[in-house]
Each structure stands twice: as structure tokens, then as C-alpha cells.
Design a protein around this motif. Structure first.
Motif, PDB file in Angstrom:
ATOM      1  N   TYR A   3       0.844  -1.195   0.000  1.00  0.00           N
ATOM      2  CA  TYR A   3       0.000   0.000   0.000  1.00  0.00           C
ATOM      3  C   TYR A   3       0.882   1.249   0.000  1.00  0.00           C
ATOM      4  O   TYR A   3       1.984   1.254   0.540  1.00  0.00           O
ATOM      5  CB  TYR A   3      -0.921  -0.006   1.217  1.00  0.00           C
ATOM      6  N   CYS A   4       0.327   2.275  -0.622  1.00  0.00           N
ATOM      7  CA  CYS A   4       1.054   3.536  -0.677  1.00  0.00           C
ATOM      8  C   CYS A   4       1.245   4.075   0.739  1.00  0.00           C
ATOM      9  O   CYS A   4       0.310   4.114   1.536  1.00  0.00           O
ATOM     10  CB  CYS A   4       0.290   4.545  -1.531  1.00  0.00           C
ATOM     11  N   THR A   5       2.438   4.432   1.036  1.00  0.00           N
ATOM     12  CA  THR A   5       2.732   4.954   2.373  1.00  0.00           C
ATOM     13  C   THR A   5       2.153   6.339   2.579  1.00  0.00           C
ATOM     14  O   THR A   5       2.065   6.824   3.695  1.00  0.00           O
ATOM     15  CB  THR A   5       4.257   5.018   2.582  1.00  0.00           C
ATOM     16  N   LYS A   6       1.735   6.971   1.485  1.00  0.00           N
ATOM     17  CA  LYS A   6       1.240   8.351   1.599  1.00  0.00           C
ATOM     18  C   LYS A   6      -0.283   8.395   1.647  1.00  0.00           C
ATOM     19  O   LYS A   6      -0.875   9.043   2.519  1.00  0.00           O
ATOM     20  CB  LYS A   6       1.749   9.174   0.414  1.00  0.00           C
ATOM     21  N   CYS A   7      -0.897   7.679   0.689  1.00  0.00           N
ATOM     22  CA  CYS A   7      -2.343   7.757   0.620  1.00  0.00           C
ATOM     23  C   CYS A   7      -3.032   6.426   0.909  1.00  0.00           C
ATOM     24  O   CYS A   7      -4.249   6.369   1.033  1.00  0.00           O
ATOM     25  CB  CYS A   7      -2.793   8.278  -0.735  1.00  0.00           C
ATOM     26  N   GLY A   8      -2.295   5.344   1.008  1.00  0.00           N
ATOM     27  CA  GLY A   8      -2.870   4.068   1.377  1.00  0.00           C
ATOM     28  C   GLY A   8      -3.464   3.290   0.221  1.00  0.00           C
ATOM     29  O   GLY A   8      -4.064   2.235   0.410  1.00  0.00           O
ATOM     30  N   THR A   9      -3.326   3.787  -1.000  1.00  0.00           N
ATOM     31  CA  THR A   9      -3.856   3.080  -2.153  1.00  0.00           C
ATOM     32  C   THR A   9      -3.131   1.752  -2.332  1.00  0.00           C
ATOM     33  O   THR A   9      -1.916   1.668  -2.165  1.00  0.00           O
ATOM     34  CB  THR A   9      -3.691   3.950  -3.414  1.00  0.00           C
ATOM     35  N   GLN A  10      -3.907   0.733  -2.682  1.00  0.00           N
ATOM     36  CA  GLN A  10      -3.295  -0.574  -2.922  1.00  0.00           C
ATOM     37  C   GLN A  10      -2.509  -0.545  -4.226  1.00  0.00           C
ATOM     38  O   GLN A  10      -2.993  -0.066  -5.257  1.00  0.00           O
ATOM     39  CB  GLN A  10      -4.397  -1.644  -2.991  1.00  0.00           C
ATOM     40  N   PHE A  17       5.786   3.887  -8.225  1.00  0.00           N
ATOM     41  CA  PHE A  17       5.090   5.106  -7.835  1.00  0.00           C
ATOM     42  C   PHE A  17       3.624   4.771  -7.604  1.00  0.00           C
ATOM     43  O   PHE A  17       3.066   3.879  -8.251  1.00  0.00           O
ATOM     44  CB  PHE A  17       5.213   6.181  -8.922  1.00  0.00           C
ATOM     45  N   CYS A  18       3.034   5.481  -6.728  1.00  0.00           N
ATOM     46  CA  CYS A  18       1.621   5.287  -6.444  1.00  0.00           C
ATOM     47  C   CYS A  18       0.800   5.728  -7.647  1.00  0.00           C
ATOM     48  O   CYS A  18       1.033   6.800  -8.206  1.00  0.00           O
ATOM     49  CB  CYS A  18       1.236   6.092  -5.201  1.00  0.00           C
ATOM     50  N   SER A  19      -0.161   4.888  -8.050  1.00  0.00           N
ATOM     51  CA  SER A  19      -0.997   5.220  -9.201  1.00  0.00           C
ATOM     52  C   SER A  19      -2.010   6.302  -8.871  1.00  0.00           C
ATOM     53  O   SER A  19      -2.564   6.932  -9.754  1.00  0.00           O
ATOM     54  CB  SER A  19      -1.716   3.957  -9.711  1.00  0.00           C
ATOM     55  N   ALA A  20      -2.257   6.525  -7.593  1.00  0.00           N
ATOM     56  CA  ALA A  20      -3.260   7.519  -7.192  1.00  0.00           C
ATOM     57  C   ALA A  20      -2.632   8.882  -6.944  1.00  0.00           C
ATOM     58  O   ALA A  20      -3.093   9.898  -7.465  1.00  0.00           O
ATOM     59  CB  ALA A  20      -3.991   7.047  -5.936  1.00  0.00           C
ATOM     60  N   CYS A  21      -1.562   8.914  -6.116  1.00  0.00           N
ATOM     61  CA  CYS A  21      -0.986  10.200  -5.757  1.00  0.00           C
ATOM     62  C   CYS A  21       0.387  10.437  -6.369  1.00  0.00           C
ATOM     63  O   CYS A  21       0.920  11.532  -6.275  1.00  0.00           O
ATOM     64  CB  CYS A  21      -0.907  10.328  -4.233  1.00  0.00           C
ATOM     65  N   GLY A  22       0.942   9.410  -6.943  1.00  0.00           N
ATOM     66  CA  GLY A  22       2.236   9.593  -7.603  1.00  0.00           C
ATOM     67  C   GLY A  22       3.415   9.563  -6.668  1.00  0.00           C
ATOM     68  O   GLY A  22       4.548   9.773  -7.093  1.00  0.00           O
TER      69      GLY A  22
HETATM   70 ZN   LIG Z   1      -0.497   7.213  -2.914  1.00  0.00          ZN
END
Ligand SMILES: [Zn+2]
Length: 115
Positions: A3-10, A17-22
Motif C-alpha cells: 500500500y502507498c505509504t502516503k495515501c494508502g492506495t493498494q 510510484f503510487c498510481s493515485a498520488c504519484g
Molecule cells: Zn499514494
């Protein structure tokens, strides 16, 4: 899964890179590359100057050594001509003036006495 450490997106396990917040996931990040320490500018400059001076020395050595290839033989020829009382051609005298020694050539050209 992670999970993204910033926004929690799986995210996929191999996602960088996170697909939601980058945000960077921290996984598969290449380690910081240690750039090879660049030599101090001063040392590099001195080396460059030394190389230039070495090059100049080689060129000047060549200039001063190459004339010996004909200066010595011409001197020997003239020496033998005088010793054997043989005439020295005007061309030889001019060549001596130009290629060996200006004063010696002028003296030879002015010397009209038969050897
Ligand atoms: Zn994220």
C-alpha cells in the motif's frame, strides 16, 4: 500486495510510484548512485598544462633535431670539398645559406677564390 505509504492506495508489488498520488513507493528504487569523485579542477588544469607543454617540447625537439639530418652531411661535404680543393657549386652555397647557416652561406658565396 503493498500500500502507498502516503495515501494508502493498494499498489502492485513492483510499482515504483503510487498510481493515485504519484508518491514514490520506496520499492525497487535504485540506490543512490555514488558519482565517482571528480578530480579537483586545479589538478586537472595542471595536468592539461603539463600535457600541452610536453606536446610543445616534442614539437620543438623535432624541429631542432630534424635539421641535423642535412646540416651535418652538408657540413661534412663542404669540409671535404675544401680539403680536396674541389669546387663548391653555387646551389650548394645557397642551400647552406638557407638551410644550414646564413653567415656561412654568405661567406661561401662571397668566396670567389678557387679552392
Ligand atoms: Zn499514494
Amino acid at each position: 500486495m503493498k500500500y502507498c505509504t502516503k495515501c494508502g492506495t493498494q499498489l502492485d508489488d513492483d510499482a515504483m510510484f503510487c498510481s493515485a498520488c504519484g508518491a514514490a513507493t520506496g520499492a525497487s528504487m535504485p540506490p543512490p548512485v555514488n558519482m565517482p569523485s571528480v578530480q579537483p579542477a586545479g589538478e586537472s588544469g595542471i595536468k592539461t598544462i603539463a600535457k600541452v607543454f610536453m606536446l610543445i617540447s616534442c614539437i620543438f625537439t623535432g624541429i631542432w633535431l630534424i635539421p641535423l639530418a642535412w646540416m651535418v652531411p652538408m657540413t661534412v661535404v663542404y669540409w671535404n670539398r675544401v680539403k680536396n680543393h674541389q669546387p663548391v657549386g653555387t646551389g650548394f652555397k645557397v642551400c647552406t645559406l638557407i638551410f644550414v647557416n646564413l653567415i656561412a652561406g654568405i661567406l661561401m658565396l662571397c668566396d670567389d677564390t678557387p679552392n
